[in-house]
Write an enzyme that holds these catalytic residues in place. Structure first.
Site, short mmCIF file in Angstrom:
data_model
loop_
_atom_site.label_atom_id
_atom_site.label_comp_id
_atom_site.label_asym_id
_atom_site.label_seq_id
_atom_site.Cartn_x
_atom_site.Cartn_y
_atom_site.Cartn_z
N GLY A 48 -0.92 1.89 9.07
CA GLY A 48 0.17 2.79 8.69
C GLY A 48 1.16 2.20 7.71
O GLY A 48 2.05 2.89 7.23
N HIS A 49 1.01 0.94 7.34
CA HIS A 49 2.00 0.27 6.48
C HIS A 49 1.30 -0.46 5.35
O HIS A 49 1.22 -1.69 5.37
CB HIS A 49 2.81 -0.72 7.31
N PHE A 50 0.80 0.07 4.40
CA PHE A 50 0.63 1.47 4.05
C PHE A 50 -0.86 1.69 3.84
O PHE A 50 -1.51 0.79 3.31
CB PHE A 50 1.41 1.79 2.78
N VAL A 55 0.86 -3.60 3.09
CA VAL A 55 1.95 -4.55 2.87
C VAL A 55 2.40 -5.07 4.23
O VAL A 55 2.64 -4.28 5.15
CB VAL A 55 3.14 -3.88 2.13
#
EC number: 4.2.1.59
Length: 145
Positions: A48-50, A55
């Site tokens: 989810g990041h990203f 990252v």
């Protein structure tokens, strides 16, 4: 002195997916410590990041610095079997470089001050000889309940 992951797991309570120090490369008890975290794409935060450009979250870089400092505390005290290290405050944190899968974070923590059970540290994360993050923080050593 190199400390491998099995001993790290004896020194701090963190476990996957929140164990963020892979190895200690150098330690000078009561002074400083250097360790690494190899960042890999299969870590859960990257879903989810990203999704299109993974990252490393800054808060996880700060956590890796705090975990390394906790290892330094454990190796500096005579015995930590009945002690726990708790983060009290974070100050002057700066993120200067993106960290992504494939990078190796070189983490360094120095003891700035120690008074009784309160310890202050300066820490930084380096990637490819560039500062990725830096922070000062305070931790408290408490008896386990």
């Amino acid at each position: 002195m190199i400390i491998a992951i099995t001993e790290i797991m004896d020194l701090i309570p963190h476990r996957y997916p929140f164990l963020l120090v892979d190895r200690v490369l150098k330690i000078d008890p009561n002074k400083s410590i250097t360790g690494i975290k190899n960042v890999t794409v299969n870590e859960p935060q990257f879903t989810g990041h990203f999704p299109t450009r993974p990252v490393m979250p800054g808060v996880l870089m700060v956590e890796s610095m705090a975990q390394l400092a906790a290892i330094l505390v454990a190796k500096s005290l005579d015995s930590t079997k009945n002690k726990e290290v708790f983060l009290m405050s974070i100050e002057n944190t700066k993120f200067r470089r993106i960290v992504q899968p494939g990078d190796t974070m070189h983490i360094h923590s120095v003891i700035d001050q120690q008074r009784a059970n309160v310890w202050k540290f300066s820490s930084k994360v380096m990637v490819e000889c560039e500062i990725a993050a830096e922070s000062k923080f305070t931790a408290m050593i408490k008896d386990k309940m």
